[in-house]
Design an enzyme around this catalytic site. Structure first.
Site, PDB file in Angstrom:
ATOM      1  N   LYS A   1       6.199   9.725  13.808  1.00 41.53           N
ATOM      2  CA  LYS A   1       5.148   8.926  13.174  1.00 41.53           C
ATOM      3  C   LYS A   1       4.285   8.208  14.227  1.00 41.53           C
ATOM      4  O   LYS A   1       3.052   8.195  14.157  1.00 41.53           O
ATOM      5  CB  LYS A   1       5.787   7.921  12.209  1.00 41.53           C
ATOM      6  CG  LYS A   1       4.856   6.877  11.652  1.00 41.53           C
ATOM      7  CD  LYS A   1       3.757   7.496  10.821  1.00 41.53           C
ATOM      8  CE  LYS A   1       2.666   6.501  10.535  1.00 41.53           C
ATOM      9  NZ  LYS A   1       2.684   5.938   9.238  1.00 41.53           N
TER      10      LYS A   1
ATOM     11  N   ARG B   1      -4.085  10.259  17.459  1.00 46.56           N
ATOM     12  CA  ARG B   1      -5.417   9.982  16.891  1.00 46.56           C
ATOM     13  C   ARG B   1      -6.103   8.853  17.666  1.00 46.56           C
ATOM     14  O   ARG B   1      -7.299   8.917  17.934  1.00 46.56           O
ATOM     15  CB  ARG B   1      -5.257   9.620  15.409  1.00 46.56           C
ATOM     16  CG  ARG B   1      -6.522   9.794  14.615  1.00 46.56           C
ATOM     17  CD  ARG B   1      -6.225  10.130  13.186  1.00 46.56           C
ATOM     18  NE  ARG B   1      -7.372   9.911  12.334  1.00 46.56           N
ATOM     19  CZ  ARG B   1      -8.318  10.826  12.100  1.00 46.56           C
ATOM     20  NH1 ARG B   1      -8.213  12.008  12.651  1.00 46.56           N
ATOM     21  NH2 ARG B   1      -9.325  10.555  11.309  1.00 46.56           N
TER      22      ARG B   1
ATOM     23  N   THR C   1       5.662  -3.897   9.533  1.00 49.33           N
ATOM     24  CA  THR C   1       6.265  -4.088  10.859  1.00 49.33           C
ATOM     25  C   THR C   1       5.163  -4.598  11.795  1.00 49.33           C
ATOM     26  O   THR C   1       4.531  -3.804  12.493  1.00 49.33           O
ATOM     27  CB  THR C   1       6.857  -2.772  11.411  1.00 49.33           C
ATOM     28  OG1 THR C   1       6.005  -1.688  11.038  1.00 49.33           O
ATOM     29  CG2 THR C   1       8.234  -2.504  10.895  1.00 49.33           C
TER      30      THR C   1
ATOM     31  N   TYR D   1       0.812  -1.222   0.000  1.00 51.13           N
ATOM     32  CA  TYR D   1       0.000   0.000   0.000  1.00 51.13           C
ATOM     33  C   TYR D   1       0.848   1.277   0.000  1.00 51.13           C
ATOM     34  O   TYR D   1       0.373   2.323  -0.434  1.00 51.13           O
ATOM     35  CB  TYR D   1      -0.951  -0.002   1.202  1.00 51.13           C
ATOM     36  CG  TYR D   1      -2.160  -0.870   0.981  1.00 51.13           C
ATOM     37  CD1 TYR D   1      -3.358  -0.324   0.543  1.00 51.13           C
ATOM     38  CD2 TYR D   1      -2.099  -2.250   1.179  1.00 51.13           C
ATOM     39  CE1 TYR D   1      -4.481  -1.118   0.321  1.00 51.13           C
ATOM     40  CE2 TYR D   1      -3.217  -3.060   0.955  1.00 51.13           C
ATOM     41  CZ  TYR D   1      -4.400  -2.486   0.524  1.00 51.13           C
ATOM     42  OH  TYR D   1      -5.502  -3.274   0.287  1.00 51.13           O
ATOM     43  N   ILE D   2       2.070   1.209   0.503  1.00 52.01           N
ATOM     44  CA  ILE D   2       2.938   2.392   0.517  1.00 52.01           C
ATOM     45  C   ILE D   2       4.013   2.278  -0.556  1.00 52.01           C
ATOM     46  O   ILE D   2       4.274   3.214  -1.316  1.00 52.01           O
ATOM     47  CB  ILE D   2       3.608   2.552   1.908  1.00 52.01           C
ATOM     48  CG1 ILE D   2       2.537   2.733   2.984  1.00 52.01           C
ATOM     49  CG2 ILE D   2       4.632   3.691   1.908  1.00 52.01           C
ATOM     50  CD1 ILE D   2       1.614   3.918   2.783  1.00 52.01           C
TER      51      ILE D   2
ATOM     52  N   CYS E   1      -2.443   0.699  11.126  1.00 57.11           N
ATOM     53  CA  CYS E   1      -1.568   1.784  11.598  1.00 57.11           C
ATOM     54  C   CYS E   1      -1.984   2.252  12.976  1.00 57.11           C
ATOM     55  O   CYS E   1      -1.267   2.086  13.956  1.00 57.11           O
ATOM     56  CB  CYS E   1      -1.641   2.949  10.621  1.00 57.11           C
ATOM     57  SG  CYS E   1      -1.434   2.422   8.924  1.00 57.11           S
TER      58      CYS E   1
HETATM   59  N1  SAJ Z   1     -11.848   6.320  13.275  1.00 51.88           N
HETATM   60  C1  SAJ Z   1     -12.840   6.525  14.228  1.00 51.88           C
HETATM   61  N2  SAJ Z   1     -13.227   7.795  14.505  1.00 51.88           N
HETATM   62  C2  SAJ Z   1     -12.671   8.873  13.878  1.00 51.88           C
HETATM   63  C3  SAJ Z   1     -11.647   8.674  12.925  1.00 51.88           C
HETATM   64  C4  SAJ Z   1     -11.263   7.368  12.650  1.00 51.88           C
HETATM   65  O1  SAJ Z   1     -13.375   5.564  14.826  1.00 51.88           O
HETATM   66  O2  SAJ Z   1     -13.104   9.993  14.173  1.00 51.88           O
HETATM   67  C5  SAJ Z   1     -11.410   4.931  12.976  1.00 51.88           C
HETATM   68  C6  SAJ Z   1     -11.649   4.545  11.507  1.00 51.88           C
HETATM   69  O3  SAJ Z   1     -12.957   4.109  11.300  1.00 51.88           O
HETATM   70  C7  SAJ Z   1     -10.626   3.443  11.342  1.00 51.88           C
HETATM   71  C8  SAJ Z   1      -9.468   3.893  12.237  1.00 51.88           C
HETATM   72  O4  SAJ Z   1     -10.020   4.864  13.123  1.00 51.88           O
HETATM   73  O5  SAJ Z   1     -11.121   2.205  11.838  1.00 51.88           O
HETATM   74  C9  SAJ Z   1      -8.305   4.516  11.491  1.00 51.88           C
HETATM   75  O6  SAJ Z   1      -8.760   5.369  10.449  1.00 51.88           O
HETATM   76  P1  SAJ Z   1      -8.079   6.768  10.083  1.00 51.88           P
HETATM   77  O7  SAJ Z   1      -8.798   7.328   8.936  1.00 51.88           O
HETATM   78  O8  SAJ Z   1      -8.016   7.620  11.305  1.00 51.88           O
HETATM   79  O9  SAJ Z   1      -6.578   6.414   9.752  1.00 51.88           O
HETATM   80  P2  SAJ Z   1      -5.806   5.342   8.784  1.00 51.88           P
HETATM   81  O10 SAJ Z   1      -5.435   4.143   9.634  1.00 51.88           O
HETATM   82  O11 SAJ Z   1      -6.533   5.072   7.536  1.00 51.88           O
HETATM   83  O12 SAJ Z   1      -4.485   6.196   8.418  1.00 51.88           O
HETATM   84  C10 SAJ Z   1      -3.668   6.708   9.467  1.00 51.88           C
HETATM   85  C11 SAJ Z   1      -3.385   8.194   9.178  1.00 51.88           C
HETATM   86  N3  SAJ Z   1      -2.819   8.808  10.361  1.00 51.88           N
HETATM   87  C12 SAJ Z   1      -3.351   9.937  10.925  1.00 51.88           C
HETATM   88  O13 SAJ Z   1      -4.342  10.472  10.483  1.00 51.88           O
HETATM   89  C13 SAJ Z   1      -2.635  10.501  12.114  1.00 51.88           C
HETATM   90  C14 SAJ Z   1      -2.435   8.328   7.996  1.00 51.88           C
HETATM   91  O14 SAJ Z   1      -2.046   9.670   7.804  1.00 51.88           O
HETATM   92  C15 SAJ Z   1      -1.193   7.446   8.213  1.00 51.88           C
HETATM   93  O15 SAJ Z   1      -0.297   7.527   7.111  1.00 51.88           O
HETATM   94  C16 SAJ Z   1      -1.648   6.027   8.352  1.00 51.88           C
HETATM   95  O16 SAJ Z   1      -2.475   5.952   9.528  1.00 51.88           O
HETATM   96  C17 SAJ Z   1      -0.416   5.128   8.489  1.00 51.88           C
HETATM   97  O17 SAJ Z   1      -0.014   4.508   7.494  1.00 51.88           O
HETATM   98  O18 SAJ Z   1       0.197   5.129   9.569  1.00 51.88           O
END
Ligand code: SAJ
Length: 423
Positions: free
Chosen positions: A218, A225, A85, A13-14, A272
């Site tokens: 990171k 979050r 990882t 994916y990356i 992540c």
């Molecule tokens: N989620 C919630 N409530 C929210 C936001 C998200 O329950 O308000 C849940 C989502 O449904 C999901 C999980 O959190 O199950 C993660 O979703 P996400 O959209 O927050 O993040 P990812 O995992 O798709 O991507 C994250 C991103 N990190 C941040 O926003 C700090 C992205 O920028 C990173 O590159 C990625 O992790 C990564 O590869 O580490």
């Protein structure tokens, strides 16, 4: 230093989008992956993952001869390592998950034989603090004829840095170009050369620090979050107890100029946010109390949702004495780990649907507009369309706020809405 040939190790994916961007901006790119099928798909100009816009970029790069995929590393001027990882297997329930660097070690050992003086090696995989130095040590052990920055500083033959990827699945192509990058070289020269390489296509700022701070940056972003989502999830459980609509509550609180609460859901998924905080907790278990607590809150949410479904089944049976549990149909809306993607990995929605299908003797429907076939490990679940589910199910469990579900308005007595879109 002109990096004419760039090699990306790990075409997931990356790695694949990164390889494709370098190729699109004129570099000769060698993508390396251990999976022959992945290599074959890419060399045919296609992609093996779902990511908007990526297919056209890969197709053009392969057709133009700028990107090729191989299973064994070849000589290049810069190597970017983008492998997973994961955790080591958990020995006992409640143990803190420990990171497993085996894929980074394997990638380092696989490129070691083709390294030459002046090459740059960048670790992009999200990693625990100290992983970049560890990677450099593996390379140094394998190539005693070359000198490395941890011992020989700026005069060394090799350049090593950590530059964590930070792109959001579903927006990878745009974010690769627009996002700022954190660049942590083992020396100033390592950082300088990494900036030069990323500037090939990155329009955001490339901000320089050391490798340990870059690793921690990171982990900090994703832990921040996770903690914020845990706050929202905890609120949703409190509000359920107090008979308050959590969605209304959050929207009211968010009208305060300095408050921005995230959204509760069925749990936190993906590879992540639910993973990276453990890299901090495992390194500093005594200190990382809040981060650890947030992980536990988010990991406990799917079971809380399952318990709600059990109560709903009992309620349906109480209201319909002629029915048995076998006659109750449960519809799970959404299986992906978040809205509008097809990625089922580490998905709380999938985990919940799977558990419901196991514990429930009646029918379990899954409605997932982003996939055509259910994976075969999912037993006793029927993939159906939204209209059939709305018509036939007794209990409607909203798990993922896909756009297809948002405008559905229907009357049903038993709705469990973990995303607050039908309230
Ligand atoms: N989620 C919630 N409530 C929210 C936001 C998200 O329950 O308000 C849940 C989502 O449904 C999901 C999980 O959190 O199950 C993660 O979703 P996400 O959209 O927050 O993040 P990812 O995992 O798709 O991507 C994250 C991103 N990190 C941040 O926003 C700090 C992205 O920028 C990173 O590159 C990625 O992790 C990564 O590869 O580490």
């Amino acid at each position: 230093m002109a990096f004419e040939t760039v090699s990306v190790i790990g075409l997931g994916y990356i790695g694949l989008p990164t390889a494709a961007m370098f190729a699109a901006y004129g570099k000769n790119v060698i993508g390396v992956d251990v999976n022959q099928q992945t290599v074959d798909i890419i060399n045919s100009g296609k992609i093996h993952i779902v990511e908007p816009e990526l297919d056209a970029i890969v197709h053009k790069a392969v057709t133009d001869g700028k990107l090729k995929a191989v299973t064994q590393p070849e000589s290049a001027d810069a190597f970017l390592i983008a492998v997973p990882t994961p955790f080591l297997p958990i020995q006992n329930e409640g143990d803190i998950p420990q990171p497993d660097l085996k894929y980074i070690e394997a990638a380092a050992k696989s490129i070691a034989p083709v390294l030459k003086r002046g090459d740059l090696v960048i670790l992009e995989s999200t990693s625990p603090v100290g992983a970049t130095e560890q990677m450099a040590a593996w390379l140094a052990d394998a190539r005693t004829d070359l000198t490395f920055p941890e011992i020989n500083g700026e005069e060394s033959d090799m350049r090593i840095a950590h530059c964590p990827e930070r792109v959001l699945p579903g927006h990878v192509v745009r974010e690769l170009v627009e996002n700022d990058r954190v660049i942590g070289g083992l020396t100033a020269k390592c950082s300088e050369q990494s900036v030069e390489l990323y500037k090939t296509f990155v329009q955001g700022d490339c901000v320089v620090t050391n490798s340990r701070t870059a690793e921690m940056a990171k982990l900090t972003e994703n832990s921040c979050r996770d903690v914020q989502i845990a706050f929202a999830n905890e609120l949703s459980i409190i509000c359920d107890e107090l008979d308050i609509n959590v969605w209304e509550l959050i929207s009211l609180a968010n009208r305060h100029p300095r408050i921005n609460i995230l959204q509760p859901g069925p749990g936190v998924g993906g590879h992540c946010i639910a993973v990276d905080p453990w890299f901090i907790v495992s390194k500093t278990p005594e200190q990382a109390e809040l981060i650890h607590a947030a992980r536990k809150v988010n990991d406990a949410k799917p079971q809380w949702v399952i318990d709600k479904v059990k109560i709903a089944i009992a309620d349906v049976l109480q209201e319909n004495p002629s029915k048995t549990a076998k006659d109750v149909t449960i519809a799970c809306y959404g299986l992906a780990f978040k809205a509008d993607i097809d990625d089922l990995r580490e998905s709380p929605a999938l985990q919940i649907a799977q558990n419901i299908a196991k514990l429930h003797s009646g029918r379990t429907f899954a409605i997932e507009p982003n996939i055509k076939l259910l994976p075969n490990y999912l037993e006793n679940i029927e993939l159906v369309g939204t209209d059939i589910a709305i018509e036939e199910a007794d209990i409607h469990l909203m798990l993922v706020d896909h756009k297809e579900f948002k405008d559905k308005h229907f009357n049903a007595e038993f709705i469990i809405d973990t995303k607050g879109i039908w309230g």
